[in-house]
Write a protein that holds these residues in place. Structure first.
Motif, PDB file in Angstrom:
ATOM      1  N   ALA A 143       0.833  -1.201   0.000  1.00  0.00           N
ATOM      2  CA  ALA A 143       0.000   0.000   0.000  1.00  0.00           C
ATOM      3  C   ALA A 143       0.871   1.256   0.000  1.00  0.00           C
ATOM      4  O   ALA A 143       0.562   2.233  -0.682  1.00  0.00           O
ATOM      5  CB  ALA A 143      -0.923  -0.004   1.205  1.00  0.00           C
ATOM      6  N   GLN A 144       1.975   1.224   0.739  1.00  0.00           N
ATOM      7  CA  GLN A 144       2.887   2.363   0.746  1.00  0.00           C
ATOM      8  C   GLN A 144       3.501   2.588  -0.633  1.00  0.00           C
ATOM      9  O   GLN A 144       3.635   3.721  -1.091  1.00  0.00           O
ATOM     10  CB  GLN A 144       3.991   2.162   1.768  1.00  0.00           C
ATOM     11  N   LEU A 145       3.845   1.515  -1.307  1.00  0.00           N
ATOM     12  CA  LEU A 145       4.411   1.617  -2.642  1.00  0.00           C
ATOM     13  C   LEU A 145       3.396   2.196  -3.630  1.00  0.00           C
ATOM     14  O   LEU A 145       3.735   3.056  -4.450  1.00  0.00           O
ATOM     15  CB  LEU A 145       4.898   0.253  -3.122  1.00  0.00           C
ATOM     16  N   VAL A 146       2.172   1.738  -3.547  1.00  0.00           N
ATOM     17  CA  VAL A 146       1.121   2.245  -4.425  1.00  0.00           C
ATOM     18  C   VAL A 146       0.896   3.731  -4.186  1.00  0.00           C
ATOM     19  O   VAL A 146       0.795   4.516  -5.129  1.00  0.00           O
ATOM     20  CB  VAL A 146      -0.185   1.441  -4.232  1.00  0.00           C
TER      21      VAL A 146
ATOM     22  N   VAL B  16       1.557   9.325  -5.911  1.00  0.00           N
ATOM     23  CA  VAL B  16       2.023  10.684  -5.606  1.00  0.00           C
ATOM     24  C   VAL B  16       3.039  11.136  -6.646  1.00  0.00           C
ATOM     25  O   VAL B  16       2.976  12.278  -7.126  1.00  0.00           O
ATOM     26  CB  VAL B  16       2.613  10.742  -4.185  1.00  0.00           C
ATOM     27  N   LEU B  17       3.952  10.265  -7.028  1.00  0.00           N
ATOM     28  CA  LEU B  17       4.944  10.631  -8.039  1.00  0.00           C
ATOM     29  C   LEU B  17       4.302  10.940  -9.383  1.00  0.00           C
ATOM     30  O   LEU B  17       4.675  11.910 -10.049  1.00  0.00           O
ATOM     31  CB  LEU B  17       5.979   9.516  -8.190  1.00  0.00           C
ATOM     32  N   VAL B  18       3.345  10.153  -9.783  1.00  0.00           N
ATOM     33  CA  VAL B  18       2.632  10.421 -11.038  1.00  0.00           C
ATOM     34  C   VAL B  18       1.871  11.735 -10.940  1.00  0.00           C
ATOM     35  O   VAL B  18       1.870  12.535 -11.882  1.00  0.00           O
ATOM     36  CB  VAL B  18       1.686   9.246 -11.389  1.00  0.00           C
ATOM     37  N   GLY B  19       1.256  11.983  -9.805  1.00  0.00           N
ATOM     38  CA  GLY B  19       0.543  13.248  -9.613  1.00  0.00           C
ATOM     39  C   GLY B  19       1.461  14.441  -9.690  1.00  0.00           C
ATOM     40  O   GLY B  19       1.124  15.460 -10.307  1.00  0.00           O
ATOM     41  N   VAL B  20       2.640  14.330  -9.081  1.00  0.00           N
ATOM     42  CA  VAL B  20       3.613  15.428  -9.136  1.00  0.00           C
ATOM     43  C   VAL B  20       4.062  15.667 -10.571  1.00  0.00           C
ATOM     44  O   VAL B  20       4.193  16.818 -11.014  1.00  0.00           O
ATOM     45  CB  VAL B  20       4.810  15.127  -8.212  1.00  0.00           C
ATOM     46  N   LEU B  21       4.292  14.608 -11.325  1.00  0.00           N
ATOM     47  CA  LEU B  21       4.674  14.766 -12.727  1.00  0.00           C
ATOM     48  C   LEU B  21       3.574  15.436 -13.539  1.00  0.00           C
ATOM     49  O   LEU B  21       3.846  16.309 -14.372  1.00  0.00           O
ATOM     50  CB  LEU B  21       5.016  13.402 -13.334  1.00  0.00           C
TER      51      LEU B  21
ATOM     52  N   GLY C 266      -9.128  17.922 -12.118  1.00  0.00           N
ATOM     53  CA  GLY C 266      -9.117  16.477 -12.341  1.00  0.00           C
ATOM     54  C   GLY C 266      -8.072  15.777 -11.493  1.00  0.00           C
ATOM     55  O   GLY C 266      -8.318  14.700 -10.960  1.00  0.00           O
ATOM     56  N   VAL C 267      -6.894  16.394 -11.354  1.00  0.00           N
ATOM     57  CA  VAL C 267      -5.852  15.823 -10.501  1.00  0.00           C
ATOM     58  C   VAL C 267      -6.322  15.773  -9.051  1.00  0.00           C
ATOM     59  O   VAL C 267      -6.075  14.805  -8.333  1.00  0.00           O
ATOM     60  CB  VAL C 267      -4.545  16.628 -10.641  1.00  0.00           C
ATOM     61  N   THR C 268      -7.020  16.816  -8.636  1.00  0.00           N
ATOM     62  CA  THR C 268      -7.554  16.840  -7.276  1.00  0.00           C
ATOM     63  C   THR C 268      -8.562  15.708  -7.085  1.00  0.00           C
ATOM     64  O   THR C 268      -8.576  15.047  -6.043  1.00  0.00           O
ATOM     65  CB  THR C 268      -8.211  18.201  -6.991  1.00  0.00           C
ATOM     66  N   ALA C 269      -9.391  15.497  -8.097  1.00  0.00           N
ATOM     67  CA  ALA C 269     -10.363  14.406  -8.004  1.00  0.00           C
ATOM     68  C   ALA C 269      -9.672  13.042  -7.965  1.00  0.00           C
ATOM     69  O   ALA C 269     -10.146  12.116  -7.308  1.00  0.00           O
ATOM     70  CB  ALA C 269     -11.334  14.482  -9.177  1.00  0.00           C
ATOM     71  N   LEU C 270      -8.551  12.913  -8.675  1.00  0.00           N
ATOM     72  CA  LEU C 270      -7.812  11.654  -8.638  1.00  0.00           C
ATOM     73  C   LEU C 270      -7.125  11.443  -7.295  1.00  0.00           C
ATOM     74  O   LEU C 270      -6.918  10.310  -6.869  1.00  0.00           O
ATOM     75  CB  LEU C 270      -6.766  11.626  -9.750  1.00  0.00           C
ATOM     76  N   ALA C 271      -6.765  12.531  -6.624  1.00  0.00           N
ATOM     77  CA  ALA C 271      -6.078  12.416  -5.340  1.00  0.00           C
ATOM     78  C   ALA C 271      -7.020  12.024  -4.214  1.00  0.00           C
ATOM     79  O   ALA C 271      -6.567  11.510  -3.186  1.00  0.00           O
ATOM     80  CB  ALA C 271      -5.394  13.736  -5.003  1.00  0.00           C
ATOM     81  N   SER C 272      -8.301  12.260  -4.380  1.00  0.00           N
ATOM     82  CA  SER C 272      -9.239  11.963  -3.289  1.00  0.00           C
ATOM     83  C   SER C 272      -9.307  10.472  -2.926  1.00  0.00           C
ATOM     84  O   SER C 272      -9.442  10.159  -1.745  1.00  0.00           O
ATOM     85  CB  SER C 272     -10.611  12.523  -3.611  1.00  0.00           C
ATOM     86  N   PRO C 273      -9.207   9.525  -3.851  1.00  0.00           N
ATOM     87  CA  PRO C 273      -9.198   8.121  -3.415  1.00  0.00           C
ATOM     88  C   PRO C 273      -7.899   7.705  -2.731  1.00  0.00           C
ATOM     89  O   PRO C 273      -7.855   6.685  -2.046  1.00  0.00           O
ATOM     90  CB  PRO C 273      -9.380   7.328  -4.705  1.00  0.00           C
ATOM     91  N   ILE C 274      -6.833   8.477  -2.897  1.00  0.00           N
ATOM     92  CA  ILE C 274      -5.550   8.117  -2.302  1.00  0.00           C
ATOM     93  C   ILE C 274      -5.594   8.327  -0.785  1.00  0.00           C
ATOM     94  O   ILE C 274      -4.970   7.577  -0.037  1.00  0.00           O
ATOM     95  CB  ILE C 274      -4.413   8.938  -2.934  1.00  0.00           C
ATOM     96  N   ALA C 275      -6.328   9.333  -0.344  1.00  0.00           N
ATOM     97  CA  ALA C 275      -6.365   9.665   1.086  1.00  0.00           C
ATOM     98  C   ALA C 275      -6.815   8.493   1.965  1.00  0.00           C
ATOM     99  O   ALA C 275      -6.150   8.216   2.973  1.00  0.00           O
ATOM    100  CB  ALA C 275      -7.250  10.888   1.310  1.00  0.00           C
ATOM    101  N   PRO C 276      -7.866   7.758   1.635  1.00  0.00           N
ATOM    102  CA  PRO C 276      -8.246   6.625   2.499  1.00  0.00           C
ATOM    103  C   PRO C 276      -7.183   5.509   2.523  1.00  0.00           C
ATOM    104  O   PRO C 276      -6.979   4.866   3.547  1.00  0.00           O
ATOM    105  CB  PRO C 276      -9.540   6.096   1.894  1.00  0.00           C
TER     106      PRO C 276
END
Length: 57
Positions: free
Chosen positions: A5-8, A13-18, A43-53
């Protein structure tokens, strides 16, 4: 949190930063594209929302 899970989360996060870096670069090079780029950032913000849980487990 498991190491998988940490790797994912790290990879997401790296893809989001790019992606955000590319959008900022485009906004600087082409100022008239700023409005569509703001939609992309939303759209990036919307993609980041599932990462938080996943990150909080």
């Amino acid at each position: 949190m498991s190491s998988l899970a940490q790797l994912v989360v790290l990879l997401l996060v790296l893809v989001g930063v790019l992606v955000v870096g590319a959008l900022v670069y485009l906004a600087r090079r082409h100022p008239d594209w700023v409005q569509p780029l703001l939609v992309g950032l939303a759209g990036v913000t919307a993609l980041a929302s599932p990462i938080a849980p996943v990150a909080t487990r």
